[in-house]
Write a protein that holds these residues in place. Structure first.
Motif, mmCIF file in Angstrom:
data_model
loop_
_atom_site.group_PDB
_atom_site.id
_atom_site.type_symbol
_atom_site.label_atom_id
_atom_site.label_comp_id
_atom_site.label_asym_id
_atom_site.label_seq_id
_atom_site.Cartn_x
_atom_site.Cartn_y
_atom_site.Cartn_z
ATOM 1 N N MET A 1 -4.924 6.632 5.041
ATOM 2 C CA MET A 1 -4.060 5.636 4.444
ATOM 3 C C MET A 1 -2.682 6.231 4.256
ATOM 4 S SD MET A 1 -4.277 3.953 0.666
ATOM 5 C CE MET A 1 -5.818 3.161 0.986
ATOM 6 N N PRO A 2 -1.608 5.453 4.522
ATOM 7 C CA PRO A 2 -0.269 5.987 4.310
ATOM 8 C C PRO A 2 -0.038 6.294 2.847
ATOM 9 C CG PRO A 2 -0.220 3.994 5.639
ATOM 10 C CD PRO A 2 -1.608 4.124 5.117
ATOM 11 N N THR A 3 0.591 7.403 2.577
ATOM 12 C CA THR A 3 0.908 7.754 1.205
ATOM 13 C C THR A 3 2.223 7.115 0.816
ATOM 14 O OG1 THR A 3 1.990 9.755 1.964
ATOM 15 C CG2 THR A 3 -0.321 9.937 1.347
ATOM 16 N N THR A 4 2.449 7.018 -0.512
ATOM 17 C CA THR A 4 3.668 6.392 -1.004
ATOM 18 C C THR A 4 4.877 7.249 -0.656
ATOM 19 O OG1 THR A 4 2.449 5.409 -2.815
ATOM 20 C CG2 THR A 4 4.845 5.559 -3.066
ATOM 21 N N ARG A 5 5.892 6.640 -0.077
ATOM 22 C CA ARG A 5 7.124 7.355 0.212
ATOM 23 C C ARG A 5 7.969 7.403 -1.050
ATOM 24 N NH1 ARG A 5 6.062 4.088 4.387
ATOM 25 N NH2 ARG A 5 7.386 2.426 3.631
ATOM 26 N N VAL A 6 8.689 8.487 -1.261
ATOM 27 C CA VAL A 6 9.519 8.618 -2.456
ATOM 28 C C VAL A 6 10.957 8.858 -2.043
ATOM 29 C CG1 VAL A 6 7.658 9.495 -3.885
ATOM 30 C CG2 VAL A 6 9.071 11.100 -2.615
ATOM 31 N N THR A 7 11.861 8.404 -2.889
ATOM 32 C CA THR A 7 13.280 8.642 -2.673
ATOM 33 C C THR A 7 13.842 9.251 -3.945
ATOM 34 O OG1 THR A 7 13.826 6.425 -3.455
ATOM 35 C CG2 THR A 7 13.473 6.703 -1.081
ATOM 36 N N GLY A 8 14.752 10.151 -3.809
ATOM 37 C CA GLY A 8 15.326 10.790 -4.991
ATOM 38 C C GLY A 8 14.282 11.618 -5.704
ATOM 39 N N ARG A 9 14.184 11.435 -7.021
ATOM 40 C CA ARG A 9 13.267 12.221 -7.828
ATOM 41 C C ARG A 9 12.061 11.376 -8.208
ATOM 42 N NH1 ARG A 9 16.464 15.146 -12.540
ATOM 43 N NH2 ARG A 9 14.371 16.051 -12.754
ATOM 44 N N GLY A 10 11.148 11.181 -7.236
ATOM 45 C CA GLY A 10 9.887 10.506 -7.508
ATOM 46 C C GLY A 10 9.955 8.993 -7.486
ATOM 47 N N GLN A 11 11.076 8.384 -7.085
ATOM 48 C CA GLN A 11 11.177 6.942 -7.055
ATOM 49 C C GLN A 11 10.647 6.413 -5.734
ATOM 50 O OE1 GLN A 11 15.288 6.059 -7.671
ATOM 51 N NE2 GLN A 11 15.213 6.449 -9.883
ATOM 52 N N LYS A 12 9.949 5.282 -5.814
ATOM 53 C CA LYS A 12 9.407 4.680 -4.599
ATOM 54 C C LYS A 12 10.526 4.028 -3.802
ATOM 55 C CE LYS A 12 4.913 3.701 -6.679
ATOM 56 N NZ LYS A 12 5.265 4.126 -8.025
ATOM 57 N N SER A 13 10.349 3.986 -2.493
ATOM 58 C CA SER A 13 11.318 3.318 -1.644
ATOM 59 C C SER A 13 11.176 1.812 -1.795
ATOM 60 C CB SER A 13 11.085 3.705 -0.186
ATOM 61 O OG SER A 13 9.900 3.097 0.293
ATOM 62 N N PRO A 14 12.211 1.024 -1.415
ATOM 63 C CA PRO A 14 12.096 -0.443 -1.483
ATOM 64 C C PRO A 14 10.926 -0.976 -0.674
ATOM 65 C CG PRO A 14 14.384 0.233 -1.184
ATOM 66 C CD PRO A 14 13.552 1.473 -1.050
ATOM 67 N N VAL A 15 10.599 -0.327 0.451
ATOM 68 C CA VAL A 15 9.472 -0.777 1.266
ATOM 69 C C VAL A 15 8.177 -0.671 0.482
ATOM 70 C CG1 VAL A 15 8.114 -0.318 3.338
ATOM 71 C CG2 VAL A 15 10.604 -0.208 3.438
ATOM 72 N N ASP A 16 7.980 0.453 -0.244
ATOM 73 C CA ASP A 16 6.759 0.624 -1.018
ATOM 74 C C ASP A 16 6.725 -0.334 -2.204
ATOM 75 O OD1 ASP A 16 5.414 2.632 0.429
ATOM 76 O OD2 ASP A 16 6.830 4.115 -0.307
ATOM 77 N N GLU A 17 7.883 -0.580 -2.827
ATOM 78 C CA GLU A 17 7.935 -1.529 -3.931
ATOM 79 C C GLU A 17 7.505 -2.918 -3.441
ATOM 80 O OE1 GLU A 17 8.443 -1.148 -7.023
ATOM 81 O OE2 GLU A 17 9.312 0.848 -7.227
ATOM 82 N N GLU A 18 8.024 -3.325 -2.275
ATOM 83 C CA GLU A 18 7.662 -4.621 -1.713
ATOM 84 C C GLU A 18 6.185 -4.671 -1.358
ATOM 85 O OE1 GLU A 18 8.460 -8.543 -0.325
ATOM 86 O OE2 GLU A 18 9.517 -7.131 -1.645
ATOM 87 N N PHE A 19 5.669 -3.565 -0.795
ATOM 88 C CA PHE A 19 4.256 -3.509 -0.431
ATOM 89 C C PHE A 19 3.369 -3.698 -1.660
ATOM 90 C CE2 PHE A 19 0.478 -0.808 -0.404
ATOM 91 C CZ PHE A 19 -0.257 -1.413 0.606
ATOM 92 N N LEU A 20 3.621 -2.930 -2.737
ATOM 93 C CA LEU A 20 2.795 -3.019 -3.941
ATOM 94 C C LEU A 20 2.890 -4.407 -4.576
ATOM 95 C CD1 LEU A 20 3.430 0.450 -5.614
ATOM 96 C CD2 LEU A 20 1.312 -0.364 -4.591
ATOM 97 N N LYS A 21 4.078 -4.967 -4.578
ATOM 98 C CA LYS A 21 4.261 -6.290 -5.168
ATOM 99 C C LYS A 21 3.439 -7.334 -4.435
ATOM 100 C CE LYS A 21 7.840 -9.777 -6.033
ATOM 101 N NZ LYS A 21 9.294 -10.086 -5.933
ATOM 102 N N GLN A 22 3.525 -7.343 -3.113
ATOM 103 C CA GLN A 22 2.816 -8.362 -2.344
ATOM 104 C C GLN A 22 1.317 -8.103 -2.322
ATOM 105 O OE1 GLN A 22 4.526 -10.014 1.131
ATOM 106 N NE2 GLN A 22 6.580 -9.246 0.709
ATOM 107 N N LEU A 23 0.908 -6.833 -2.341
ATOM 108 C CA LEU A 23 -0.521 -6.523 -2.416
ATOM 109 C C LEU A 23 -1.096 -7.050 -3.729
ATOM 110 C CD1 LEU A 23 -3.016 -5.025 -1.264
ATOM 111 C CD2 LEU A 23 -2.238 -2.997 -2.481
ATOM 112 N N TYR A 24 -0.387 -6.826 -4.827
ATOM 113 C CA TYR A 24 -0.830 -7.291 -6.138
ATOM 114 C C TYR A 24 -0.903 -8.814 -6.161
ATOM 115 C CZ TYR A 24 -0.743 -8.115 -11.198
ATOM 116 O OH TYR A 24 -1.026 -8.549 -12.463
#
Length: 509
Positions: A1-24
């Motif tokens: 399974m793809p792991t969560t991508r991070v940007t900066g200091r532990g922040q999720k990328s917009p792609v991961d934010e969108e993925f989690l939102k739509q999955l939920y």
């Protein structure tokens, strides 16, 4: 399974934010019964992270609830390919096959599940129900006993004694919401090889008869295991006092997984295929960062490769097979994972009219060898190809050399070729005799009848071979012209005339 991508200091990328939102949101819509809306979101989720197991499971569930069993089967078949030793995934795929009345395919998945996990009670019970539907009461009784279903075992005993036993009705399902019709399945071909290759098991395009579908829901578990499938109760979205639980969009992936990870209550084993429901896996066959790390010894036994044995000398999955060698076996070693025991390997030579030639059968890793001694071989196919085991029966077949992966010593073979003026000669193997053959294909096997005065032309990229009294001829595809000497070969096909069957492999999508 793809792991969560991070940007900066532990922040999720917009792609991961969108993925989690739509999955939920997709999971919430499914729990609310708004299945078609959930499907649209979950298809977007699948586009964002195609390898995410939770997303795939939820999308398969949505397809299942909408009655799109063909699409659901594609999802679960892919999950089984990725996790071939997960018994629960095999059970779940078998239940999807039951919904399309592909009884033989369902039984194969249930049998594989019981091989992988002999104490899987629901796998034994479903296999018993399927065997009872097929009228095999003796075998059905054995599996009911292993499932602990004494009531059904007693019914089978009465059926064996001659008492009338109504065969379980085929499964049925009523879609929860309007949906476009599933793509029609290929019509089965007639003939001996058509039956041997399971071509008579294509799902019914019309679909099963209607029922209330109350017991027919796939269930999804949020424990992130590859085979996890249990549906979250509608009231599980709220915690104590009606407050929503943690795990909102953008929250940590682990928090999302914790929303509904409770185990379902024990249920009695179903006594009809109408009551078939998928099973929550007893073990999680993968772990994620932040979860409890498994003990290595327990993990090793849980992910053990399914090996052949003296009672089951050949075990073939979609992308793997194992063979128990006691004597000789002819096989390629391309994709070799491991072998155990005392085995020796000798390169095999091509044969012509039963006599060995001085030319090797294949080159490099793809060379055919003769394995001798006693031991077990474990082989994996590349993602672009898959394995299929067949029994030659009373008739032989002509198969393209590159499609022949392994065969038992009892199978006789001769190499040959079809001369061509428009492309390189077509290399063939004539296989005959009572024995089993493992074919390496680009996808599902299908057949087309070849009849007198009705030749069949198959693009070379799809051709596996043929069976019967068939004459081959290499030709150019329509619209192609003969190449110049400096040009590469054009797209070619093989024209088959006579009486028999053309064997075709549909490429993996």
């Amino acid at each position: 399974m793809p792991t969560t991508r991070v940007t900066g200091r532990g922040q999720k990328s917009p792609v991961d934010e969108e993925f989690l939102k739509q999955l939920y949101q997709g999971g919430e819509l499914l729990a609310q019964g708004r299945v078609d809306e959930a499907r649209q979101l979950l298809e977007r989720v699948h586009q964002l992270q195609p390898r995410n197991e939770k997303g795939r499971n939820l999308l398969g569930l949505a397809y299942f609830k909408l009655g799109l069993f063909d699409r659901a089967a594609e999802i679960y078949e892919a999950l089984v390919r990725d996790n071939p030793v997960d018994a629960t995934l095999r059970v779940n795929l078998g239940l999807v096959y039951l919904k399309t009345n592909a009884l033989q395919r369902a039984m194969r998945e249930f049998e594989a599940a019981t091989d992988l996990q002999p104490d899987h009670q629901k796998a034994h019970n479903y296999l018993g129900l399927a065997l009872a539907q097929a009228g095999e009461y003796g075998r059905a009784r054995e599996h009911f006993l292993q499932a602990g279903s004494d009531v059904m075992a007693e019914k089978m005993a009465k059926a064996i004694a001659g008492e009338k036993f109504p065969q379980p009705a085929r499964t049925s399902f009523t879609p929860r919401a309007p949906a476009p019709a599933a793509r029609p399945a290929s019509a089965p071909s007639e003939g001996q090889w058509g039956a041997q290759f399971g071509l008579d098991e294509s799902p019914s395009a019309a679909g099963p008869a209607a029922s209330d579908g109350s017991d027919d829901e796939l269930r999804f578990a949020d424990d992130e295991g590859p085979g996890a499938m249990t549906e979250t109760p509608p009231d599980a979205a709220a915690g104590e006092g009606g407050q929503e639980a943690e795990g909102r969009p953008g929250a940590d992936g682990a928090a999302l997984a914790e929303r509904s990870s409770s185990e379902p209550a024990d249920e009695p084993l179903p006594q009809s295929l109408e009551d078939a429901t998928p099973e929550l896996p007893s073990k999680v066959s993968a772990f994620r960062p932040g979860t409890q790390v498994p003990v290595l010894t327990e993990l090793a036994s849980a992910v053990a490769l399914a090996g052949a044995n003296p009672l089951q000398t050949l075990r073939v999955g979609t992308h793997s097979f194992s063979a128990y060698v006691e004597g000789e076996l002819l096989t390629r070693l391309e994709g070799l994972v491991a072998f155990s025991g005392q085995l020796q390997f000798q390169p095999e030579m091509k044969r012509y009219r039963g006599r060995p030639t001085e030319e090797f059968f294949g080159e490099g890793d793809a060379q055919l060898v003769r394995a001798t001694g006693t031991g077990v071989l474990f082989v994996e196919s590349p993602p672009s190809r898959c394995f299929l085991a067949v029994d030659l029966g009373d008739e032989g077949a002509y198969v393209r050399e590159e499609c022949v992966f392994a065969f038992e010593e009892a199978v006789a073979f001769d190499n040959g070729r079809v001369p061509s003026d428009v492309a390189p000669d077509l290399e063939l193997v004539h296989l005959r005799g009572h024995g089993r053959v493992v074919l390496s294909l680009t996808g599902a096997l299908r057949s087309v009848a070849v009849a007198a005065q009705r030749p069949v032309t198959v693009p070379l990229s799809h051709l596996v071979g043929w069976q019967g009294k068939v004459e081959p001829r290499v030709v150019l595809l329509p619209g192609e012209s003969l190449p110049e000497e400096s040009e590469p070969p054009r797209r070619v096909a093989v024209e088959l005339s006579g009486e028999g069957f053309a064997l075709i492999s549909l490429p993996v999508r």
